[in-house]
Design an enzyme around this catalytic site. Structure first.
Site, PDB file in Angstrom:
ATOM      1  N   ARG A 167       0.843  -1.207   0.000  1.00 42.07           N
ATOM      2  CA  ARG A 167       0.000   0.000   0.000  1.00 42.07           C
ATOM      3  C   ARG A 167       0.872   1.249   0.000  1.00 42.07           C
ATOM      4  O   ARG A 167       0.640   2.193  -0.748  1.00 42.07           O
ATOM      5  CB  ARG A 167      -0.897   0.013   1.244  1.00 42.07           C
ATOM      6  CG  ARG A 167      -2.034  -0.978   1.183  1.00 42.07           C
ATOM      7  CD  ARG A 167      -3.019  -0.728   2.302  1.00 42.07           C
ATOM      8  NE  ARG A 167      -2.499  -1.106   3.606  1.00 42.07           N
ATOM      9  CZ  ARG A 167      -2.791  -2.244   4.235  1.00 42.07           C
ATOM     10  NH1 ARG A 167      -3.602  -3.127   3.671  1.00 42.07           N
ATOM     11  NH2 ARG A 167      -2.297  -2.499   5.423  1.00 42.07           N
TER      12      ARG A 167
ATOM     13  N   PHE B 115     -11.989  -4.129  -5.091  1.00 45.93           N
ATOM     14  CA  PHE B 115     -11.948  -5.009  -3.914  1.00 45.93           C
ATOM     15  C   PHE B 115     -11.296  -4.205  -2.780  1.00 45.93           C
ATOM     16  O   PHE B 115     -10.284  -4.591  -2.206  1.00 45.93           O
ATOM     17  CB  PHE B 115     -11.146  -6.293  -4.177  1.00 45.93           C
ATOM     18  CG  PHE B 115     -11.634  -7.109  -5.350  1.00 45.93           C
ATOM     19  CD1 PHE B 115     -12.696  -7.993  -5.210  1.00 45.93           C
ATOM     20  CD2 PHE B 115     -11.035  -6.979  -6.598  1.00 45.93           C
ATOM     21  CE1 PHE B 115     -13.138  -8.751  -6.293  1.00 45.93           C
ATOM     22  CE2 PHE B 115     -11.476  -7.730  -7.685  1.00 45.93           C
ATOM     23  CZ  PHE B 115     -12.528  -8.621  -7.541  1.00 45.93           C
TER      24      PHE B 115
ATOM     25  N   ASP C 110      -7.147  -6.123  -5.703  1.00 44.20           N
ATOM     26  CA  ASP C 110      -6.743  -6.917  -4.531  1.00 44.20           C
ATOM     27  C   ASP C 110      -7.894  -7.822  -4.094  1.00 44.20           C
ATOM     28  O   ASP C 110      -8.480  -7.639  -3.031  1.00 44.20           O
ATOM     29  CB  ASP C 110      -6.316  -5.972  -3.398  1.00 44.20           C
ATOM     30  CG  ASP C 110      -5.744  -6.731  -2.211  1.00 44.20           C
ATOM     31  OD1 ASP C 110      -5.334  -7.898  -2.384  1.00 44.20           O
ATOM     32  OD2 ASP C 110      -5.732  -6.168  -1.091  1.00 44.20           O
TER      33      ASP C 110
ATOM     34  N   CYS D 219      -3.791 -13.434  -3.494  1.00 41.14           N
ATOM     35  CA  CYS D 219      -3.354 -13.992  -2.206  1.00 41.14           C
ATOM     36  C   CYS D 219      -3.613 -15.493  -2.147  1.00 41.14           C
ATOM     37  O   CYS D 219      -3.579 -16.092  -1.078  1.00 41.14           O
ATOM     38  CB  CYS D 219      -4.017 -13.258  -1.044  1.00 41.14           C
ATOM     39  SG  CYS D 219      -5.799 -13.338  -1.101  1.00 41.14           S
TER      40      CYS D 219
HETATM   41  N1  SAH Z   1      -7.264  -4.088  -0.417  1.00 44.44           N
HETATM   42  C1  SAH Z   1      -7.792  -4.351   0.896  1.00 44.44           C
HETATM   43  C2  SAH Z   1      -8.141  -5.808   1.124  1.00 44.44           C
HETATM   44  C3  SAH Z   1      -9.112  -6.404   0.129  1.00 44.44           C
HETATM   45  S1  SAH Z   1      -9.844  -7.890   0.694  1.00 44.44           S
HETATM   46  C4  SAH Z   1      -6.804  -3.851   1.949  1.00 44.44           C
HETATM   47  O1  SAH Z   1      -5.626  -3.603   1.651  1.00 44.44           O
HETATM   48  O2  SAH Z   1      -7.226  -3.704   3.096  1.00 44.44           O
HETATM   49  C5  SAH Z   1     -10.956  -8.265  -0.580  1.00 44.44           C
HETATM   50  C6  SAH Z   1     -12.247  -7.456  -0.546  1.00 44.44           C
HETATM   51  O3  SAH Z   1     -12.991  -7.781  -1.718  1.00 44.44           O
HETATM   52  C7  SAH Z   1     -13.179  -7.744   0.626  1.00 44.44           C
HETATM   53  O4  SAH Z   1     -13.488  -6.544   1.273  1.00 44.44           O
HETATM   54  C8  SAH Z   1     -14.450  -8.336  -0.001  1.00 44.44           C
HETATM   55  O5  SAH Z   1     -15.630  -7.876   0.644  1.00 44.44           O
HETATM   56  C9  SAH Z   1     -14.380  -7.753  -1.392  1.00 44.44           C
HETATM   57  N2  SAH Z   1     -15.045  -8.529  -2.446  1.00 44.44           N
HETATM   58  C10 SAH Z   1     -15.094  -9.880  -2.587  1.00 44.44           C
HETATM   59  N3  SAH Z   1     -15.737 -10.213  -3.733  1.00 44.44           N
HETATM   60  C11 SAH Z   1     -16.092  -9.055  -4.322  1.00 44.44           C
HETATM   61  C12 SAH Z   1     -16.760  -8.738  -5.540  1.00 44.44           C
HETATM   62  N4  SAH Z   1     -17.174  -9.697  -6.380  1.00 44.44           N
HETATM   63  N5  SAH Z   1     -16.945  -7.442  -5.849  1.00 44.44           N
HETATM   64  C13 SAH Z   1     -16.504  -6.454  -5.026  1.00 44.44           C
HETATM   65  N6  SAH Z   1     -15.862  -6.688  -3.865  1.00 44.44           N
HETATM   66  C14 SAH Z   1     -15.668  -7.976  -3.520  1.00 44.44           C
END
Ligand code: SAH
Length: 388
Positions: A208, A223, A292, A332
């Site tokens: 980040r 995401f 992500d 991940c």
């Molecule tokens: N980038 C963030 C972590 C992302 S975790 C950080 O650094 O803190 C992945 C995220 O994707 C989660 O919040 C989950 O709710 C979301 N997610 C999962 N499937 C999704 C979809 N189809 N569309 C949008 N968001 C989604």
């Protein structure tokens, strides 16, 4: 029956690879009554090999504790390992009071994770034997760190594979409200009781901060969860669009924005797959796209499906980049190796019909060290691509 466990010949060959686990199938008729204990382990010919946690209920029958069979595994032993883990973080973690203090096998604490959020520690244990010595570890953590609270977030389903119950409880101190932590110039509100993992995706901390270097113009964070990437890049961008489908996470993201006084981040609650396609159709373009997603492949059998998912989002992301735009794309899934991810991105770049250059390959933050003989400890990939 003697209080020790022998490996089969296959188990012994595996042991020589240096992997920190031995599978239950590779133990020679173990005495199940030793489950949960630290046991001396012998080779198929009786040669002493070391000491390990034994769990007869887990596929991972043994987790090595020490290579020296004579070693006494007492408070001092764990204190030495804890001090080494703390020293590494002191040297490597900059500008943040939220990071991983103990990263299981890689720090010599099989199956134990301890994350630090300011003065609060959050622990997850995934190993029956480790669970039994937790009182010592908690005592040492109190002595070395003087936390105000220690939370057990033992609600991960991995515990069921070890025959351990799912629970959340306070191990010390009062249950904390939402906490505020600092990462670089950004503050986050963290809910260590309900948040994903132990509250934050600490494994992405360095990525980040690093993504800031690529931020300019219009940025898309897909995401987004509670917006950690979006928040970090906002001050370097004109505007940021954060896409997240969970209502709770999107609401939390908005609170994080107010906390930091940021006004150039728009939050959209949407399905990432649909939204990426719509953005392409609407001919919207971005200077930086961050992907992500959650792990699309949690097991080997899921690789093919995950492949399609990763290819789809990366293809769409490449298509909506401005000339010389950058894609910061993560996976991940342990099952999706660097090689597989490269192949997926090669396909996406071919289908996007845009030449793509690989600028760098990144992984998890250094407070989540990778033990070279434990491939499972390397799971996060971050590829940075630039389009023509
Ligand atoms: N980038 C963030 C972590 C992302 S975790 C950080 O650094 O803190 C992945 C995220 O994707 C989660 O919040 C989950 O709710 C979301 N997610 C999962 N499937 C999704 C979809 N189809 N569309 C949008 N968001 C989604």
């Amino acid at each position: 029956m003697s209080a020790e466990i022998a490996l089969t010949q296959k188990g012994e060959r595996w042991q020589r690879s240096g992997h920190p686990w031995i599978y239950l199938d590779d133990l020679d008729r173990p005495d199940v009554s030793l489950s949960g204990q630290i046991v001396p382990v012998k080779g198929s010919q009786g040669k002493p090999l070391g000491l390990a946690f034994f769990n007869a209920q887990s596929k991972i029958g043994l987790r090595w504790v020490a290579q020296d069979p004579e070693r006494s595994v007492d408070r001092n032993f764990w204190a030495g390992r804890l001090d080494r883990a703390l020293k590494l973080r002191e040297r490597l973690v900059r500008d943040s009071d939220a990071y991983r203090l103990i990263s299981s096998e890689a720090d010599g604490f099989p199956g134990l994770i301890v994350d630090r959020y300011g003065s609060v520690l959050v622990l997850q244990s995934h190993c029956l034997g480790m669970e039994k010595i937790l009182p010592i570890v908690i005592d040492l953590l109190k002595e070395r760190i003087q936390p105000t609270a220690i939370v057990a977030r033992n609600d991960s389903h991995v515990r069921t594979l070890e025959g351990l119950p799912l629970e959340k409880k306070m191990l010390f101190g009062p249950r904390p409200d939402r906490l505020q932590v600092q990462e670089g110039e950004i503050k986050y509100l963290v809910d260590v009781w309900e948040g994903h993992k132990t509250g934050l995706y600490l494994d992405q901390r360095e990525n980040r901060l690093h993504a800031r270097d690529y931020a300019r113009g219009r940025v898309l964070d897909v995401f987004a969860y509670q917006g950690a990437f979006a928040l970090q890049v906002a001050s370097r961008a004109e505007e940021v669009l954060a896409v997240e489908d969970s209502e709770n996470a999107a609401a939390h993201l908005k609170e994080n924005l107010s906390l930091n006084g940021l006004t150039n981040v728009r939050v959209e609650r949407a399905n990432a797959f649909d939204r990426l396609r719509e953005l392409e159709k609407a001919e919207e373009t971005f200077d930086l796209v961050i992907l992500d997603p959650p792990a699309f492949a949690k097991a080997k059998q899921e690789i093919q499906g995950a492949w399609r998912g990763y290819r789809e989002i990366n293809l769409r992301a490449l298509k909506i980049l401005k000339p010389e735009g950058v894609l910061f794309t993560c996976s991940c899934s342990y099952q999706i190796t660097d090689e597989i991810f490269s192949e997926i991105l090669r396909e996406a770049s071919r289908d996007a019909k845009r030449p793509v250059r690989l600028l760098e390959i990144r992984t998890q933050s250094k407070d989540h060290p990778i033990l070279m003989t434990h491939p499972e400890s390397k799971y996060l990939k971050g590829f940075v691509l630039e389009v023509e």
